[in-house]
Design a protein around this motif. Structure first.
Motif, PDB file in Angstrom:
ATOM      1  N   ASP A 102       0.813  -1.216   0.000  1.00  0.00           N
ATOM      2  CA  ASP A 102       0.000   0.000   0.000  1.00  0.00           C
ATOM      3  C   ASP A 102       0.848   1.269   0.000  1.00  0.00           C
ATOM      4  N   VAL A 103       2.095   1.201   0.448  1.00  0.00           N
ATOM      5  CA  VAL A 103       2.964   2.383   0.394  1.00  0.00           C
ATOM      6  C   VAL A 103       4.143   2.176  -0.564  1.00  0.00           C
ATOM      7  N   MET A 104       4.232   1.006  -1.166  1.00  0.00           N
ATOM      8  CA  MET A 104       5.303   0.732  -2.123  1.00  0.00           C
ATOM      9  C   MET A 104       4.754   0.352  -3.493  1.00  0.00           C
ATOM     10  N   GLY A 105       3.431   0.369  -3.634  1.00  0.00           N
ATOM     11  CA  GLY A 105       2.796  -0.022  -4.876  1.00  0.00           C
ATOM     12  C   GLY A 105       2.591   1.139  -5.829  1.00  0.00           C
ATOM     13  N   PRO A 106       1.525   1.095  -6.659  1.00  0.00           N
ATOM     14  CA  PRO A 106       1.257   2.172  -7.619  1.00  0.00           C
ATOM     15  C   PRO A 106       1.093   3.526  -6.918  1.00  0.00           C
ATOM     16  N   ARG A 107       1.355   4.588  -7.659  1.00  0.00           N
ATOM     17  CA  ARG A 107       1.353   5.927  -7.067  1.00  0.00           C
ATOM     18  C   ARG A 107       0.006   6.271  -6.441  1.00  0.00           C
ATOM     19  N   TRP A 108      -1.107   5.937  -7.113  1.00  0.00           N
ATOM     20  CA  TRP A 108      -2.419   6.291  -6.577  1.00  0.00           C
ATOM     21  C   TRP A 108      -2.672   5.592  -5.247  1.00  0.00           C
ATOM     22  N   LEU A 109      -2.191   4.335  -5.130  1.00  0.00           N
ATOM     23  CA  LEU A 109      -2.373   3.589  -3.885  1.00  0.00           C
ATOM     24  C   LEU A 109      -1.508   4.169  -2.780  1.00  0.00           C
ATOM     25  N   ARG A 110      -0.302   4.560  -3.124  1.00  0.00           N
ATOM     26  CA  ARG A 110       0.581   5.197  -2.135  1.00  0.00           C
ATOM     27  C   ARG A 110      -0.042   6.475  -1.600  1.00  0.00           C
ATOM     28  N   GLU A 111      -0.636   7.271  -2.485  1.00  0.00           N
ATOM     29  CA  GLU A 111      -1.215   8.548  -2.060  1.00  0.00           C
ATOM     30  C   GLU A 111      -2.430   8.334  -1.155  1.00  0.00           C
ATOM     31  N   VAL A 112      -3.309   7.395  -1.525  1.00  0.00           N
ATOM     32  CA  VAL A 112      -4.471   7.096  -0.681  1.00  0.00           C
ATOM     33  C   VAL A 112      -4.014   6.651   0.697  1.00  0.00           C
ATOM     34  N   SER A 113      -3.019   5.789   0.741  1.00  0.00           N
ATOM     35  CA  SER A 113      -2.526   5.249   2.004  1.00  0.00           C
ATOM     36  C   SER A 113      -1.886   6.340   2.857  1.00  0.00           C
ATOM     37  N   ARG A 114      -1.141   7.218   2.229  1.00  0.00           N
ATOM     38  CA  ARG A 114      -0.472   8.287   2.988  1.00  0.00           C
ATOM     39  C   ARG A 114      -1.476   9.285   3.541  1.00  0.00           C
ATOM     40  N   VAL A 115      -2.493   9.618   2.751  1.00  0.00           N
ATOM     41  CA  VAL A 115      -3.542  10.521   3.263  1.00  0.00           C
ATOM     42  C   VAL A 115      -4.267   9.879   4.436  1.00  0.00           C
ATOM     43  N   ALA A 116      -4.592   8.591   4.315  1.00  0.00           N
ATOM     44  CA  ALA A 116      -5.267   7.881   5.397  1.00  0.00           C
ATOM     45  C   ALA A 116      -4.378   7.806   6.634  1.00  0.00           C
ATOM     46  N   ALA A 117      -3.074   7.620   6.433  1.00  0.00           N
ATOM     47  CA  ALA A 117      -2.147   7.552   7.561  1.00  0.00           C
ATOM     48  C   ALA A 117      -2.123   8.871   8.325  1.00  0.00           C
ATOM     49  N   ARG A 118      -2.142   9.986   7.592  1.00  0.00           N
ATOM     50  CA  ARG A 118      -2.114  11.294   8.254  1.00  0.00           C
ATOM     51  C   ARG A 118      -3.367  11.529   9.095  1.00  0.00           C
TER      52      ARG A 118
END
Length: 308
Positions: A100-116
């Motif tokens: 989720d943080v090392m995959g496609p860019r869109w998935l990384r962004e969703v995961s990072r926003v959710a993490a914040r």
């Protein structure tokens, strides 16, 4: 003065995309510590991948769970983080799984926003932790060291029906999954004298330790990984590992011998040859610090920190 929450008073809603063995172990070890868990799995359609309909269904199920009856929501995978954050009443703990943080860019962004937006973020590996830009807790996935333990190789080979004289290299993944790069594994093993590649997939989880103990080495040729957990399980069995530098492999294998981490085909051939020629088990079990007890203890600590 803050008073710690008694684990036996905790009720946690676990939300996940996959009921994998390591997730089931997480729930089990929490329940053994007195944490009451209920699991919500995002549904998968009969064909194809999950789409908006499946995530909407999961969100409606989440709201229908009587969210106020839980102390917190534990989201397992970054993509489903927004579902939990859309309920405004309970704190959210999010465990990232790697892809989720090392995959496609869109998935990384969703995961990072959710993490914040989460109240606590858990990273199960140090390579994954280095990808995060938010405060987080390091809680490695646990391995059932009672199930995965060293046993006699010849006896294990009898149980799985393998020739006791072969030099066996284990590939415990679905060869049809392109990311696992089975073709590379075949090429590597074909170049190692007297080595036989055994591809094992679809067996009962409880039988996997027999296949590991029946082998002389585990080979990982994946293009990328979030783990893989098989490296931890092999290490618990003292099975030497030869792997590309993916996921948390370098983290888990630090201090383990014999072992080999390489990237090119030639380097993998050389590493696998050295490991097989050593003709000995690894010291992995004595180095590994990923037992289920630690997992349960660390997760409860995170829960208490959030609630207090």
């Amino acid at each position: 003065m803050t008073t710690e929450t008694d684990p036996t008073d905790l009720r946690v809603l676990q939300v996940t995309t996959s009921n994998r063995s390591f997730f089931q172990q997480q729930v089990q070890v929490l329940e053994e510590r007195g944490v009451e868990c209920e699991t919500l799995v995002v549904p998968r359609p009969r064909s194809g991948g999950r789409g908006p309909r499946e995530y909407l269904s999961a969100y409606l199920q989440l709201l229908g769970k009587g969210i106020a009856d839980f102390d917190l929501v534990h989201v397992n995978y970054g993509l489903i983080g927004p579902l939990a954050l859309c309920q405004p009443t309970r704190p959210v703990v999010m465990t990232l799984w790697g892809s989720d943080v090392m995959g496609p860019r869109w998935l990384r962004e969703v995961s990072r926003v959710a993490a914040r937006g989460s109240d606590a973020v858990i990273a199960p590996s140090k390579p994954l932790a280095r990808q995060l830009d938010v405060p987080h807790e390091f809680v490695p996935f646990g391995v059932d060291t009672d199930l995965f333990e060293p046993t006699d190789r010849d006896a294990a080979r009898e149980r799985v029906g393998w020739d006791t004289d072969e030099r066996v290299v284990l590939f415990p993944y679905d060869p049809d999954r392109p990311v696992k790069n089975h073709e590379l594994a075949e090429r590597v093993v074909a170049r190692v004298p007297n080595a036989t590649l055994k591809t094992v997939t679809g067996v009962a989880y409880e039988a996997v330790p027999d296949y590991m103990n029946a082998s002389d080495a585990l080979l990982v040729t994946s293009d990328y990984e979030s783990g893989p957990m098989s490296v931890c399980e092999a290490t618990a069995c003292n099975l030497p590992v030869v792997s590309r530098d993916v996921g948390f492999v370098s983290d888990v294998l630090e201090g383990v011998e014999p072992t080999g981490i390489a990237d090119t085909e030639d380097e993998l051939v050389a590493a696998l040859t050295d490991v097989l020629d050593a003709e000995k088990q690894s010291n992995g079990r004595s180095v590994l610090d990923r037992g289920l007890d630690r997992l349960g203890r660390d997760l409860v600590r995170v829960y208490q920190k959030v609630l207090n």
